[in-house]
Scaffold this motif. Structure first.
Motif, PDB file in Angstrom:
ATOM      1  N   GLN A 175       0.827  -1.207   0.000  1.00 18.77           N
ATOM      2  CA  GLN A 175       0.000   0.000   0.000  1.00 18.77           C
ATOM      3  C   GLN A 175       0.864   1.261   0.000  1.00 18.77           C
ATOM      4  O   GLN A 175       0.555   2.240  -0.703  1.00 18.77           O
ATOM      5  CB  GLN A 175      -0.921   0.000   1.216  1.00 18.77           C
ATOM      6  CG  GLN A 175      -2.042  -1.030   1.153  1.00 18.77           C
ATOM      7  CD  GLN A 175      -2.884  -1.053   2.414  1.00 18.77           C
ATOM      8  OE1 GLN A 175      -2.625  -0.292   3.350  1.00 18.77           O
ATOM      9  NE2 GLN A 175      -3.882  -1.908   2.458  1.00 18.77           N
ATOM     10  N   SER A 176       1.930   1.242   0.780  1.00 20.05           N
ATOM     11  CA  SER A 176       2.829   2.400   0.829  1.00 20.05           C
ATOM     12  C   SER A 176       3.447   2.661  -0.538  1.00 20.05           C
ATOM     13  O   SER A 176       3.533   3.815  -0.993  1.00 20.05           O
ATOM     14  CB  SER A 176       3.936   2.164   1.869  1.00 20.05           C
ATOM     15  OG  SER A 176       3.412   1.985   3.162  1.00 20.05           O
ATOM     16  N   VAL A 177       3.875   1.589  -1.200  1.00 21.89           N
ATOM     17  CA  VAL A 177       4.493   1.726  -2.527  1.00 21.89           C
ATOM     18  C   VAL A 177       3.480   2.296  -3.523  1.00 21.89           C
ATOM     19  O   VAL A 177       3.792   3.206  -4.312  1.00 21.89           O
ATOM     20  CB  VAL A 177       5.028   0.368  -3.005  1.00 21.89           C
ATOM     21  CG1 VAL A 177       5.498   0.454  -4.456  1.00 21.89           C
ATOM     22  CG2 VAL A 177       6.178  -0.098  -2.114  1.00 21.89           C
ATOM     23  N   LEU A 178       2.257   1.770  -3.498  1.00 15.75           N
ATOM     24  CA  LEU A 178       1.252   2.215  -4.457  1.00 15.75           C
ATOM     25  C   LEU A 178       0.807   3.649  -4.179  1.00 15.75           C
ATOM     26  O   LEU A 178       0.534   4.414  -5.115  1.00 15.75           O
ATOM     27  CB  LEU A 178       0.049   1.268  -4.424  1.00 15.75           C
ATOM     28  CG  LEU A 178       0.314  -0.136  -4.982  1.00 15.75           C
ATOM     29  CD1 LEU A 178      -0.920  -1.008  -4.835  1.00 15.75           C
ATOM     30  CD2 LEU A 178       0.753  -0.074  -6.442  1.00 15.75           C
ATOM     31  N   ARG A 179       0.719   4.040  -2.917  1.00 17.93           N
ATOM     32  CA  ARG A 179       0.361   5.423  -2.605  1.00 17.93           C
ATOM     33  C   ARG A 179       1.421   6.386  -3.142  1.00 17.93           C
ATOM     34  O   ARG A 179       1.107   7.443  -3.697  1.00 17.93           O
ATOM     35  CB  ARG A 179       0.183   5.599  -1.090  1.00 17.93           C
ATOM     36  CG  ARG A 179      -1.263   5.542  -0.635  1.00 17.93           C
ATOM     37  CD  ARG A 179      -1.416   6.048   0.781  1.00 17.93           C
ATOM     38  NE  ARG A 179      -0.722   5.207   1.740  1.00 17.93           N
ATOM     39  CZ  ARG A 179      -1.293   4.184   2.382  1.00 17.93           C
ATOM     40  NH1 ARG A 179      -2.559   3.894   2.163  1.00 17.93           N
ATOM     41  NH2 ARG A 179      -0.601   3.480   3.245  1.00 17.93           N
ATOM     42  N   ALA A 180       2.682   6.011  -2.934  1.00 16.27           N
ATOM     43  CA  ALA A 180       3.759   6.856  -3.454  1.00 16.27           C
ATOM     44  C   ALA A 180       3.703   6.931  -4.976  1.00 16.27           C
ATOM     45  O   ALA A 180       3.932   7.992  -5.576  1.00 16.27           O
ATOM     46  CB  ALA A 180       5.105   6.305  -2.999  1.00 16.27           C
ATOM     47  N   ARG A 181       3.390   5.802  -5.604  1.00 16.11           N
ATOM     48  CA  ARG A 181       3.288   5.774  -7.067  1.00 16.11           C
ATOM     49  C   ARG A 181       2.150   6.670  -7.552  1.00 16.11           C
ATOM     50  O   ARG A 181       2.285   7.398  -8.537  1.00 16.11           O
ATOM     51  CB  ARG A 181       3.070   4.334  -7.533  1.00 16.11           C
ATOM     52  CG  ARG A 181       2.862   4.164  -9.021  1.00 16.11           C
ATOM     53  CD  ARG A 181       4.046   4.619  -9.817  1.00 16.11           C
ATOM     54  NE  ARG A 181       3.851   4.388 -11.240  1.00 16.11           N
ATOM     55  CZ  ARG A 181       4.526   5.001 -12.192  1.00 16.11           C
ATOM     56  NH1 ARG A 181       5.457   5.892 -11.874  1.00 16.11           N
ATOM     57  NH2 ARG A 181       4.298   4.718 -13.447  1.00 16.11           N
ATOM     58  N   GLN A 182       1.017   6.625  -6.851  1.00 15.08           N
ATOM     59  CA  GLN A 182      -0.110   7.464  -7.242  1.00 15.08           C
ATOM     60  C   GLN A 182       0.217   8.947  -7.103  1.00 15.08           C
ATOM     61  O   GLN A 182      -0.148   9.757  -7.966  1.00 15.08           O
ATOM     62  CB  GLN A 182      -1.340   7.122  -6.393  1.00 15.08           C
ATOM     63  CG  GLN A 182      -1.985   5.808  -6.760  1.00 15.08           C
ATOM     64  CD  GLN A 182      -3.263   5.557  -5.986  1.00 15.08           C
ATOM     65  OE1 GLN A 182      -3.643   6.343  -5.115  1.00 15.08           O
ATOM     66  NE2 GLN A 182      -3.916   4.449  -6.276  1.00 15.08           N
ATOM     67  N   ARG A 183       0.902   9.295  -6.033  1.00 15.46           N
ATOM     68  CA  ARG A 183       1.296  10.712  -5.867  1.00 15.46           C
ATOM     69  C   ARG A 183       2.223  11.154  -6.993  1.00 15.46           C
ATOM     70  O   ARG A 183       2.125  12.275  -7.499  1.00 15.46           O
ATOM     71  CB  ARG A 183       1.970  10.905  -4.504  1.00 15.46           C
ATOM     72  CG  ARG A 183       1.017  10.871  -3.327  1.00 15.46           C
ATOM     73  CD  ARG A 183       1.693  11.381  -2.075  1.00 15.46           C
ATOM     74  NE  ARG A 183       2.807  10.546  -1.679  1.00 15.46           N
ATOM     75  CZ  ARG A 183       2.701   9.514  -0.838  1.00 15.46           C
ATOM     76  NH1 ARG A 183       1.513   9.194  -0.326  1.00 15.46           N
ATOM     77  NH2 ARG A 183       3.763   8.800  -0.508  1.00 15.46           N
ATOM     78  N   GLU A 184       3.124  10.263  -7.386  1.00 15.10           N
ATOM     79  CA  GLU A 184       4.070  10.611  -8.453  1.00 15.10           C
ATOM     80  C   GLU A 184       3.351  10.800  -9.778  1.00 15.10           C
ATOM     81  O   GLU A 184       3.615  11.753 -10.524  1.00 15.10           O
ATOM     82  CB  GLU A 184       5.113   9.494  -8.564  1.00 15.10           C
ATOM     83  CG  GLU A 184       6.158   9.735  -9.630  1.00 15.10           C
ATOM     84  CD  GLU A 184       7.142   8.588  -9.744  1.00 15.10           C
ATOM     85  OE1 GLU A 184       7.886   8.556 -10.735  1.00 15.10           O
ATOM     86  OE2 GLU A 184       7.145   7.716  -8.851  1.00 15.10           O
ATOM     87  N   VAL A 185       2.411   9.899 -10.072  1.00 20.40           N
ATOM     88  CA  VAL A 185       1.694   9.969 -11.343  1.00 20.40           C
ATOM     89  C   VAL A 185       0.761  11.174 -11.379  1.00 20.40           C
ATOM     90  O   VAL A 185       0.515  11.770 -12.448  1.00 20.40           O
ATOM     91  CB  VAL A 185       0.905   8.659 -11.576  1.00 20.40           C
ATOM     92  CG1 VAL A 185       0.015   8.772 -12.802  1.00 20.40           C
ATOM     93  CG2 VAL A 185       1.860   7.483 -11.737  1.00 20.40           C
ATOM     94  N   SER A 186       0.237  11.549 -10.201  1.00 23.13           N
ATOM     95  CA  SER A 186      -0.749  12.632 -10.139  1.00 23.13           C
ATOM     96  C   SER A 186      -0.134  14.011 -10.297  1.00 23.13           C
ATOM     97  O   SER A 186      -0.870  15.002 -10.459  1.00 23.13           O
ATOM     98  CB  SER A 186      -1.516  12.566  -8.812  1.00 23.13           C
ATOM     99  OG  SER A 186      -2.216  11.355  -8.710  1.00 23.13           O
ATOM    100  N   ARG A 187       1.168  14.115 -10.213  1.00 28.68           N
ATOM    101  CA  ARG A 187       1.813  15.426 -10.347  1.00 28.68           C
ATOM    102  C   ARG A 187       1.613  15.975 -11.763  1.00 28.68           C
ATOM    103  O   ARG A 187       1.629  15.247 -12.742  1.00 28.68           O
ATOM    104  CB  ARG A 187       3.311  15.317 -10.050  1.00 28.68           C
ATOM    105  CG  ARG A 187       3.603  15.037  -8.573  1.00 28.68           C
ATOM    106  CD  ARG A 187       5.078  14.783  -8.367  1.00 28.68           C
ATOM    107  NE  ARG A 187       5.384  14.438  -6.980  1.00 28.68           N
ATOM    108  CZ  ARG A 187       6.542  13.954  -6.569  1.00 28.68           C
ATOM    109  NH1 ARG A 187       7.525  13.759  -7.446  1.00 28.68           N
ATOM    110  NH2 ARG A 187       6.734  13.679  -5.298  1.00 28.68           N
ATOM    111  N   GLY A 188       1.448  17.269 -11.816  1.00 29.41           N
ATOM    112  CA  GLY A 188       1.259  17.892 -13.117  1.00 29.41           C
ATOM    113  C   GLY A 188      -0.208  18.099 -13.435  1.00 29.41           C
ATOM    114  O   GLY A 188      -1.069  18.128 -12.557  1.00 29.41           O
ATOM    115  N   MET A 189      -0.504  18.217 -14.683  1.00 28.22           N
ATOM    116  CA  MET A 189      -1.860  18.532 -15.120  1.00 28.22           C
ATOM    117  C   MET A 189      -2.773  17.319 -14.968  1.00 28.22           C
ATOM    118  O   MET A 189      -2.420  16.212 -15.361  1.00 28.22           O
ATOM    119  CB  MET A 189      -1.848  18.989 -16.577  1.00 28.22           C
ATOM    120  CG  MET A 189      -3.238  19.333 -17.109  1.00 28.22           C
ATOM    121  SD  MET A 189      -3.186  19.819 -18.844  1.00 28.22           S
ATOM    122  CE  MET A 189      -2.182  21.316 -18.755  1.00 28.22           C
TER     123      MET A 189
END
Length: 293
Positions: A175-189
C-alpha cells in the motif's frame, strides 16, 4: 512512534537477534538486494596492501628464524625447523587470503534474508501507524500471564500472531508503494484520461486499507479480551490473600461482624465465574484470527 521490524515466520531467530545488535546491516525491502561483499570487493587496495605487509612479515620472520636456527641448532635440526616454520607460514598465509575472499557471515545472513523482513523505512506514515497498532496488540497478547500459563494454548498464539503480523506488514508495504506511485503519477496537469485510470486504483487501494484496518481491529479486540482475562487472573491471585485478612480480623475483632468473611467467600465464587467468562471470551476472539495454512 514508528513500527518495529516485522519478520517472516521462517526467518531464523539468529537473524532477528542480529538486528538488535547490528541494525545498520539490514537493508529495507524497497531497496535493491545487497550484493555479495568481501574485503576484495569493498576495499581492494587496503586488502592487497595488508596481504603484502603480511607476506613481508612472514618472509622476514622466516629468514630471521633461519639465521637463529643456524646459529643455535645442529644443521639437520635447523633444516627441519626451518621447513616446519615455512609450512606454517604458507598455511597461515593461505588462510588469510581465503578469509579476505569470503563473505562476512553476518552480512551473508542479512543478504540471504532480504525481502523476508520489513523495516520502518518500508512503510509510509499511514501504514506505519497501522502496523504499530497491530504490533502493540500482538505484544500485549504474547506477554499476558494467561498466555504464558497456557490458558489460551488452543488459539496457538505463537504460531498465528507472527503469521498475521507478517501478512499485514506485506500488504501495508505494498500500500505504501502504491500510494507513493499514485502521488508521483498525479503530479502535473490532471486530465480526464488520467482520472479514468487513477480513480479505480484509488478505490481499490481504499478497499485494501479498510480490510487491513479491520484485521488490525480484530487483533486489538483480541488483545482487549486477553487483558480482561489477565485482570481477572490478577484479582484471583489477590483473593488468595483473603485468609490472611480473615485471620487479621479474627485477631483484632474476635466478636466482630462476620459479613466481611462472607464477602470474601461470595467474591471468590463470583471471581471464578468472571475468570471463566473472560478466558472464554479471549479464546473466542482469538479463534476469529485465521490460522496459517
Amino acid at each position: 512512534m514508528g513500527p518495529e521490524p516485522v519478520f517472516a515466520p521462517d526467518v531464523p531467530v539468529e537473524v532477528r537477534r542480529l538486528f538488535e545488535r547490528k541494525p545498520e546491516l539490514f537493508v529495507p525491502a524497497s531497496h535493491p538486494k545487497p550484493k555479495r561483499q568481501t574485503s576484495w570487493s569493498t576495499e581492494p587496495a587496503a586488502t592487497f596492501g595488508s596481504l603484502l605487509v603480511w607476506l613481508a612479515v612472514c618472509v622476514g620472520g622466516w629468514i630471521l628464524a633461519l639465521i637463529i636456527f643456524a646459529l643455535t641448532l645442529p644443521t639437520a635440526v635447523a633444516a627441519w625447523a626451518a621447513l616446519v616454520l615455512a609450512i606454517v607460514a604458507v598455511i597461515t598465509t593461505g588462510a588469510v587470503g581465503v578469509g579476505s575472499a569470503v563473505e562476512n557471515r553476518k552480512q551473508k545472513a542479512v543478504r540471504l534474508q532480504h525481502g523476508k523482513y520489513l523495516l520502518a523505512e518500508d512503510f509510509d506514515e499511514e501504514s506505519g501507524r497501522l502496523l504499530a497498532r497491530g504490533q502493540r496488540a500482538v505484544k500485549s497478547v504474547l506477554e499476558a500471564t494467561v498466555t504464558q500459563r497456557g490458558l489460551l494454548d488452543d488459539v496457538k498464539n505463537e504460531l498465528v500472531l507472527p503469521e498475521q503480523l507478517w501478512d499485514i506488514g506485506q500488504v501495508l508495504h505494498e500500500q505504501s508503494v502504491l500510494r507513493a506511485r499514485q502521488r508521483e503519477v498525479s503530479r502535473g496537469m490532471a486530465t480526464a484520461e488520467l482520472e479514468a485510470v487513477l480513480g479505480p486504483q484509488r478505490r481499490a487501494l481504499a478497499r485494501s486499507v479498510d480490510a487491513i484496518k479491520h484485521k488490525v481491529e480484530l487483533l486489538e479486540r483480541y488483545a482487549d479480551r486477553v487483558r480482561s482475562a489477565d485482570a481477572a487472573l490478577r484479582a484471583e491471585a489477590a483473593l488468595a490473600d483473603g485468609d490472611r485478612y480473615i485471620e487479621l480480623l479474627a485477631r483484632t475483632e474476635p466478636a466482630g461482624d462476620t459479613s466481611v468473611v462472607q464477602g470474601f467467600t461470595d467474591e471468590a465464587d463470583s471471581l471464578k465465574q468472571t475468570l471463566s467468562r473472560t478466558i472464554a471470551a479471549a479464546r473466542d476472539a482469538g479463534r476469529t484470527l485465521a490460522l496459517p495454512d
